[in-house]
Motif scaffolding. Structure first.
Motif, PDB file in Angstrom:
ATOM      1  N   UNK A 452       0.814  -1.215   0.000  1.00 40.95           N
ATOM      2  CA  UNK A 452       0.000   0.000   0.000  1.00 40.95           C
ATOM      3  C   UNK A 452       0.851   1.269   0.000  1.00 40.95           C
ATOM      4  N   UNK A 453       2.018   1.183   0.629  1.00 40.13           N
ATOM      5  CA  UNK A 453       2.847   2.373   0.768  1.00 40.13           C
ATOM      6  C   UNK A 453       3.898   2.510  -0.326  1.00 40.13           C
ATOM      7  N   UNK A 502      -5.308   3.674 -14.027  1.00 43.31           N
ATOM      8  CA  UNK A 502      -5.022   3.079 -12.737  1.00 43.31           C
ATOM      9  C   UNK A 502      -6.096   2.045 -12.410  1.00 43.31           C
ATOM     10  N   UNK A 503      -5.672   0.896 -11.904  1.00 46.80           N
ATOM     11  CA  UNK A 503      -6.592  -0.193 -11.634  1.00 46.80           C
ATOM     12  C   UNK A 503      -6.578  -1.256 -12.713  1.00 46.80           C
ATOM     13  N   UNK A 504      -5.794  -1.008 -13.798  1.00 44.25           N
ATOM     14  CA  UNK A 504      -5.663  -2.026 -14.839  1.00 44.25           C
ATOM     15  C   UNK A 504      -6.750  -2.027 -15.874  1.00 44.25           C
ATOM     16  N   UNK A 595       6.109   0.606 -37.612  1.00 42.30           N
ATOM     17  CA  UNK A 595       6.781   1.694 -38.315  1.00 42.30           C
ATOM     18  C   UNK A 595       7.871   2.248 -37.426  1.00 42.30           C
ATOM     19  N   UNK A 596       8.588   3.274 -37.846  1.00 44.84           N
ATOM     20  CA  UNK A 596       9.673   3.832 -37.019  1.00 44.84           C
ATOM     21  C   UNK A 596       9.120   4.508 -35.761  1.00 44.84           C
ATOM     22  N   UNK A 597       9.733   4.203 -34.614  1.00 45.58           N
ATOM     23  CA  UNK A 597       9.364   4.809 -33.340  1.00 45.58           C
ATOM     24  C   UNK A 597      10.628   5.352 -32.681  1.00 45.58           C
ATOM     25  N   UNK A 598      10.655   6.665 -32.467  1.00 42.79           N
ATOM     26  CA  UNK A 598      11.838   7.324 -31.917  1.00 42.79           C
ATOM     27  C   UNK A 598      11.599   7.676 -30.453  1.00 42.79           C
ATOM     28  N   UNK A 599      12.521   7.276 -29.592  1.00 44.92           N
ATOM     29  CA  UNK A 599      12.395   7.526 -28.157  1.00 44.92           C
ATOM     30  C   UNK A 599      12.810   8.958 -27.858  1.00 44.92           C
ATOM     31  N   UNK A 600      11.885   9.725 -27.257  1.00 46.11           N
ATOM     32  CA  UNK A 600      12.197  11.110 -26.888  1.00 46.11           C
ATOM     33  C   UNK A 600      12.314  11.289 -25.375  1.00 46.11           C
ATOM     34  N   UNK A 601      11.863  10.290 -24.604  1.00 41.13           N
ATOM     35  CA  UNK A 601      11.925  10.428 -23.152  1.00 41.13           C
ATOM     36  C   UNK A 601      11.829   9.084 -22.464  1.00 41.13           C
ATOM     37  N   UNK A 602      12.399   9.023 -21.250  1.00 42.61           N
ATOM     38  CA  UNK A 602      12.322   7.829 -20.409  1.00 42.61           C
ATOM     39  C   UNK A 602      11.794   8.277 -19.049  1.00 42.61           C
ATOM     40  N   UNK A 603      10.744   7.627 -18.581  1.00 43.77           N
ATOM     41  CA  UNK A 603      10.126   7.988 -17.307  1.00 43.77           C
ATOM     42  C   UNK A 603      10.165   6.793 -16.359  1.00 43.77           C
ATOM     43  N   UNK A 604       9.937   7.063 -15.100  1.00 45.66           N
ATOM     44  CA  UNK A 604       9.824   5.995 -14.119  1.00 45.66           C
ATOM     45  C   UNK A 604       8.562   5.180 -14.407  1.00 45.66           C
ATOM     46  N   UNK A 605       8.589   3.905 -14.036  1.00 43.65           N
ATOM     47  CA  UNK A 605       7.431   3.035 -14.281  1.00 43.65           C
ATOM     48  C   UNK A 605       6.188   3.581 -13.595  1.00 43.65           C
ATOM     49  N   UNK A 606       5.066   3.529 -14.300  1.00 40.30           N
ATOM     50  CA  UNK A 606       3.754   3.830 -13.723  1.00 40.30           C
ATOM     51  C   UNK A 606       3.057   2.502 -13.466  1.00 40.30           C
ATOM     52  N   UNK A 607       2.836   2.188 -12.206  1.00 40.99           N
ATOM     53  CA  UNK A 607       2.311   0.874 -11.830  1.00 40.99           C
ATOM     54  C   UNK A 607       0.795   0.931 -11.726  1.00 40.99           C
ATOM     55  N   UNK A 608       0.107   0.645 -12.838  1.00 38.36           N
ATOM     56  CA  UNK A 608      -1.352   0.638 -12.868  1.00 38.36           C
ATOM     57  C   UNK A 608      -1.939  -0.709 -12.453  1.00 38.36           C
ATOM     58  N   UNK A 669      -7.296   0.779  -7.006  1.00 38.51           N
ATOM     59  CA  UNK A 669      -6.114   0.058  -6.552  1.00 38.51           C
ATOM     60  C   UNK A 669      -6.459  -0.924  -5.448  1.00 38.51           C
ATOM     61  N   UNK A 670      -7.454  -0.575  -4.637  1.00 44.11           N
ATOM     62  CA  UNK A 670      -7.820  -1.430  -3.523  1.00 44.11           C
ATOM     63  C   UNK A 670      -8.271  -2.812  -3.986  1.00 44.11           C
ATOM     64  N   UNK A 671      -8.809  -2.902  -5.197  1.00 44.56           N
ATOM     65  CA  UNK A 671      -9.257  -4.200  -5.701  1.00 44.56           C
ATOM     66  C   UNK A 671      -8.096  -5.189  -5.799  1.00 44.56           C
ATOM     67  N   UNK A 672      -6.874  -4.680  -5.992  1.00 44.07           N
ATOM     68  CA  UNK A 672      -5.716  -5.564  -6.047  1.00 44.07           C
ATOM     69  C   UNK A 672      -5.358  -6.114  -4.671  1.00 44.07           C
ATOM     70  N   UNK A 673      -5.775  -5.399  -3.624  1.00 42.22           N
ATOM     71  CA  UNK A 673      -5.399  -5.795  -2.282  1.00 42.22           C
ATOM     72  C   UNK A 673      -6.511  -6.541  -1.551  1.00 42.22           C
TER      73      UNK A 673
END
Length: 805
Positions: A452-453, A502-504, A595-608, A669-673
Motif C-alpha cells: 500500500x505504501x 489506474x486499476x488495470x 513503423x519507425x518509433x523514436x524515443x524522446x523520453x524515459x520515465x519511471x514506471x507507472x504501476x497501474x 487500486x484497492x481491488x488488487x489488495x
C-alpha cells in the motif's frame, strides 16, 4: 457403554470441571476453525462444477514465451478473431467467445439508462454452456442477431411478473439498438467467474485492427471437446496453427513467441493471471493448512489434557479390576468416554462455527453457510477419530497398572517419565505451530502495508476514473465537448484520456520492438495510447529526455498510420528490456514497431496493475485528439464527494442517455489488495485462535502438574527454598517446551513465508525481527499463562502442602 460407564464419565467431568471445560472448549474452537476454513476451501474449489458437462469445457489462454512475447505469461483472454480462424482451420470445432460481461453495456427503459452485465457471445454458446432455461428454447434463442436472453433476476427487474418473451429492450453496446427477449436463463450461482445477466449475439463485423492482431487480448474463448484425449490432441496442433496464422504479426516461427494452452474450466478460478507465482490457489492451500493445523493443535491439546487428567482415575481403574473388570472392558470404557467427550466438543464447535460465520463472512468478504447434510457426517467421523486417538493412550496406560500397586501407592501414577516427556512433546508441537502462525501473520500484514505504501510512480489520491465513455453512440466531437465540460468541474485540475488507467482498466496490447542486429521480433512491450495532459494527471519522474508537447509535430499520432514515423516515451523497465543500462542512452534511438518509433523520453514506471505482477515495461504514444476507446481520468483537489457530485451533475446535463460509472483511483487500486486482505484476516483469525488454544492447553497442563507437585513444593520450602526459587523452578520447567518449540517453528515459518512472498515483485525483506518478535511474544504469553499457577504454589504454607493429597 453401559449406564455405569456413563455415570463414571459424568462424575469425571463434573469433579474436574475446569479441566473438562478447557479440554472440550479447546477442541470445540479448533473444530470451529477447521469447519469454517474448510467451507472456504470447498467454496473456492467448486467454481464451474455446477455446469453440465463441465469436464468437457476448456478455456483458451494466451501464453507469452520469453522476452519476445507478452510479459503477462499466461493470460485468460485471447485475440478477438481467434475462434473464427480456428474454425476455418479445424471444421467441426465447437466453441464460443464471451465479450464484455461485467459492466458490458447499458439498458435504457422509460428514459432511464442503467449499466448491466451484458455479454456478447457466438450462436454456438449453448453448445458449450448448457445453462438451465426458465423460458424459451436455447436451441434457437440466439438465432436472431437482435435477440437478448435475460437472467431470471434481470427479467424480474425489467418486466416484473409479466412474460418477457417477445418484449423489447434498448441496449447500448457500441450504439443504442432495439433487442427483443427470446429467453430467460436461471441466475448464475455464487461459485462462478462467469459474469453476465444478459446475452446477445457478438457483432459479425469487426473493423478494428486489434480484433485480428496476434498478441492482443480482448475476449474469452471457450472450446468443448468430447473428452480429455480430444482436447490434448487439439492442443498438440496449436504450434502449427500459430505459425500459419500468427506470421503477419509475429513473424516466422510465431509459436516460439505465443502459445495457446487449454485450461479446463474448473481450474480457471485457481490459476494465476500473468507471471505471478503466488495465486488464489496458494491462498486456498494456506488457509486450508491453517484450518487443519489449528484442528491438530486442538487435538494435541485435547490428547495432552486427557492423558494428564486420566491419571487421576488410576484408583478407579484399580477398583474396577478388583471387582472383575478385564483390560479389554476398561479400554472400551476409556475410548468410549473419549469419543463421547469429542462428540460434545464437536457439537460445541458446530455451534461456534454457526455463531462465528457472520463475522468470518464480513472479514473475508464471503457468503459461506454450513451444509449440514455434508458437515454432520464429516464431523461425526472426525469426533470418532479424535476420540479414539485421545482415549487410546490413557486407556492403554491405566489398564496395564497392577491393581494392588495402585491401591497401595500414596499417589496415583501419572505415566512416569515417559508420560511427562509425551506431554512436553505435545506442548512443543502446539507452540511450534502457534509460533509459525504468528510469524506468518506478522509477515503477511507487513507485506500488505508495504504494498500500500510503495511508490507507484504517481500520486494515488486525487484521481477519478470514468470507464463508460464508450457505451453510447457519441462521436469524437461529442466526447471532446464532454471532456471540456468535465474539465470545468470545480476541483478538477487536469483531465486526460488513455486506453489504460489506474486499476488495470483498458487494453492489454503489446508490440514487439525489432532490435538492430538481433534476429526475431524483439522484446514485447505494452502499448499505452495517451491523450493530452496524461503526464499531468499521472506525473512521472522524468529520467531522461523530455515528455510530449505541442511544439513537436512528430509527437502527435493523430491521423497517422501505423507504418508512419512517430515519437514515443518509454519507461525504465522498457529501456532495460531494450538494452539500455543508462536511460539517457535511449534518447534519440529509433526502433521498428510496425513503423519507425523514436524515443524522446524515459520515465519511471507507472504501476497501474496488480503488485503481484512484474512491471513488463511500457511505451507511450500520444494523441492530441481522443485515443481509440478512451478511459477518462481526472486529477482533482479538495473534497472527493463534492468533485463526484460535480462530475455526476455535468454528466447528466451533457449525456443523460449514458450511465456514469466512475470510481476513485484509490478504490481501483484497492481491488488488487482485497483478496489478500480478506485472506489475511482469515489467516489472522485462525492463527489467533490457534495460539489461544495452545495457551489454554499450557495453562491446564501447568495447573494439573502444579497440583500434583504440592507435596514436593512443601518439602522444598521446608528444606529452605524460597518462593522465588519455587517460581523459578516451575516457570523454567513449563517454559522449556515453549522455547524448544522455536527450533521447530522457525524453519517451517521461513520456508512458508518465503514461498508466499515470492508471489510479489516488490516485497519486503524477510527480517530476523519477525522470528524474534514472534518467539518473544509466544514466550511472554506462555509466561503469563503459567506464572499465576507458579506464584500460587510458591505461596502455599509448607504444613498445608505436606498434608495435601
Amino acid at each position: 457403554m453401559n449406564r455405569f460407564a456413563l455415570l463414571s464419565l459424568y462424575r469425571s467431568l463434573t469433579r474436574h470441571r475446569l479441566y473438562a471445560a478447557l479440554n472440550i472448549g479447546g477442541l470445540a474452537v479448533g473444530i470451529a476453525v477447521f469447519l469454517v476454513l474448510g467451507l472456504y476451501v470447498r467454496f473456492e474449489t467448486s467454481f464451474e462444477t455446477w455446469l453440465p458437462h463441465h469436464g468437457e469445457i476448456y478455456l483458451v489462454q494466451t501464453e507469452g514465451k520469453g522476452t519476445d512475447s507478452p510479459y503477462f505469461g499466461r493470460y485468460r483472454q485471447t485475440m478477438g478473431g481467434l475462434l473464427e480462424q480456428m474454425k476455418a482451420d479445424f471444421p467441426g470445432l465447437i466453441g464460443t467467445r464471451i465479450e464484455g460481461g461485467e459492466g458490458g453495456g447499458s439498458v435504457t427503459q422509460g428514459g432511464v439508462t442503467q449499466l448491466e452485465d451484458i455479454a456478447q457471445v457466438d450462436p454456438d454458446f449453448f453448445k458449450v454452456f448448457d445453462l438451465k432455461m426458465v423460458r424459451g428454447d436455447q436451441r434457437v434463442a440466439l438465432d436472431d442477431p437482435t435477440a437478448v436472453i435475460l437472467s431470471r433476476s434481470a427479467a424480474a427487474k425489467y418486466f416484473g411478473d409479466a412474460d418477457p418473451i417477445g418484449r423489447e429492450l434498448t441496449l447500448t453496446l457500441d450504439e443504442p439498438a432495439a433487442y427483443h427477449v427470446t429467453g430467460v436463463f436461471e441466475d448464475l450461482p455464487a461459485n462462478t467467474d462467469l459474469r453476465f445477466s444478459m446475452l446477445t449475439r457478438t457483432s459479425a463485423v469487426h473493423a478494428n485492427d486489434w480484433w485480428y492482431h496476434w498478441g492482443s487480448t480482448s475476449v474469452f474463448t471457450y472450446l468443448r471437446f468430447p473428452d480429455a484425449r480430444a482436447a490434448a490432441a487439439f492442443a498438440g496442433k496449436m504450434p502449427g496453427f500459430i505459425d500459419r496464422r500468427g506470421r503477419p504479426d509475429l513473424g516466422p516461427n510465431s509459436s516460439r513467441s505465443i502459445g495457446l494452452p487449454l485450461l479446463p474450466i474448473t481450474e480457471v478460478h485457481l490459476q494465476p493471471v500473468g507471471e505471478a507465482s503466488a495465486s488464489l490457489k496458494l491462498t486456498i492451500v494456506t488457509l486450508g493448512l491453517v484450518g487443519v493445523l489449528t484442528l491438530l493443535i486442538a487435538v494435541v491439546n485435547y490428547v495432552n489434557l486427557s492423558t494428564a487428567r486420566a491419571a487421576l482415575r488410576a484408583r478407579e481403574v484399580a477398583m474396577r479390576k478388583v471387582l472383575g473388570a478385564n483390560r479389554a472392558a476398561l479400554i472400551r470404557q476409556f475410548i468410549g468416554e473419549a469419543v463421547l467427550t469429542a462428540l460434545l466438543a464437536t457439537l460445541g464447535g458446530l455451534a461456534l462455527a454457526e455463531i462465528g460465520l457472520p463475522l468470518v463472512n464480513a472479514a473475508g468478504g464471503l457468503s459461506l453457510s454450513i451444509p449440514y447434510a455434508t458437515a454432520v457426517p464429516v464431523l461425526a467421523v472426525l469426533a470418532l477419530v479424535v476420540g479414539v486417538v485421545a482415549g487410546s493412550y490413557p486407556a492403554l496406560l491405566l489398564s496395564r497398572f497392577p491393581a494392588a500397586e495402585v491401591l497401595a501407592s500414596a499417589r496415583a501414577p501419572g505415566g512416569g517419565r515417559s508420560g511427562t516427556r509425551l506431554r512436553e512433546a505435545l506442548v512443543i508441537l502446539q507452540f511450534a505451530l502457534a509460533i509459525a502462525f504468528t510469524i506468518g501473520t506478522a509477515v503477511l500484514f507487513a507485506q500488505m502495508r508495504h504494498v500500500r505504501d510503495t511508490d507507484l510512480g504517481f500520486r494515488r489520491d486525487g484521481l477519478l476514473v470514468i470507464t463508460t465513455l464508450n457505451y453510447g453512440d457519441l462521436d469524437d466531437a461529442q466526447k471532446a465537448r464532454l471532456l471540456r465540460a468535465l474539465r470545468a468541474v470545480p476541483g478538477v485540475s487536469a483531465i486526460t484520456n488513455a486506453d489504460s488507467s489506474v486499476g488495470g482498466f483498458g487494453n492489454n496490447n503489446v508490440d514487439n520492438f525489432a532490435l538492430p542486429g538481433r534476429p526475431g521480433p524483439g522484446p514485447a512491450i505494452r502499448s499505452i495510447l495517451v491523450g493530452g495532459d496524461f503526464f499531468r494527471v499521472y506525473p512521472p519522474r522524468l529520467l531522461a529526455g523530455r515528455l510530449f508537447d505541442d511544439a513537436h509535430r512528430m509527437d502527435d499520432a493523430t491521423g497517422r498510420k501505423s507504418a508512419e514515423a512517430r515519437n514515443i516515451v518509454i519507461d525504465r523497465t522498457a529501456a532495460a528490456k531494450l538494452g539500455f543500462a543508462d536511460p539517457r542512452t535511449a534518447i534519440g534511438r529509433t526502433f521498428r514497431v510496425g513503423g519507425p518509433r523514436t524515443v524522446i523520453g524515459v520515465v519511471e514506471d507507472l504501476r497501474f496493475f496488480s503488485p503481484r505482477l512484474p512491471s513488463g515495461g511500457a511505451y507511450y504514444t500520444t494523441y492530441r485528439a481522443l485515443v481509440p476507446y478512451p478511459i477518462v481520468t481526472l486529477r482533482f483537489t479538495g473534497d472527493p464527494r463534492a468533485v463526484m457530485d460535480g462530475v455526476r451533475a455535468t454528466w447528466r446535463r451533457a449525456v443523460p442517455q449514458l450511465p456514469l460509472v466512475a470510481e476513485f483511483g484509490e478504490r481501483q487500486l484497492q481491488q488488487f489488495y482485497d483478496a489478500d486482505d480478506h485472506a489475511g484476516r482469515l489467516f489472522a483469525i485462525g492463527a489467533g485462535l490457534a495460539v489461544l488454544i495452545g495457551c489454554v492447553g499450557l495453562w491446564g497442563l501447568a495447573s494439573f502438574n502444579t497440583a500434583r507437585r504440592v507435596k514436593e513444593i512443601g518439602i522444598r520450602k521446608t528444606l529452605g527454598a524460597s518462593s522465588v526459587d519455587i517460581v523459578r523452578l516451575l516457570v523454567g520447567q513449563f517454559l522449556r517446551p515453549v522455547l524448544l518449540a522455536n527450533l521447530v517453528a522457525w524453519p517451517i515459518a521461513f520456508v512458508a513465508v518465503r514461498h508466499w512472498l515470492a508471489g510479489f515483485e516488490d516485497r519486503i525483506a524477510l527480517s530476523p525481527l519477525f522470528f524474534l518478535g514472534a518467539s518473544l511474544l509466544a514466550t511472554a504469553v506462555a509466561l503469563l499463562t503459567v506464572i499465576g499457577q507458579s506464584l500460587r504454589a510458591s505461596r502455599a504454607a509448607p504444613a498445608w502442602a505436606l498434608r495435601h493429597d
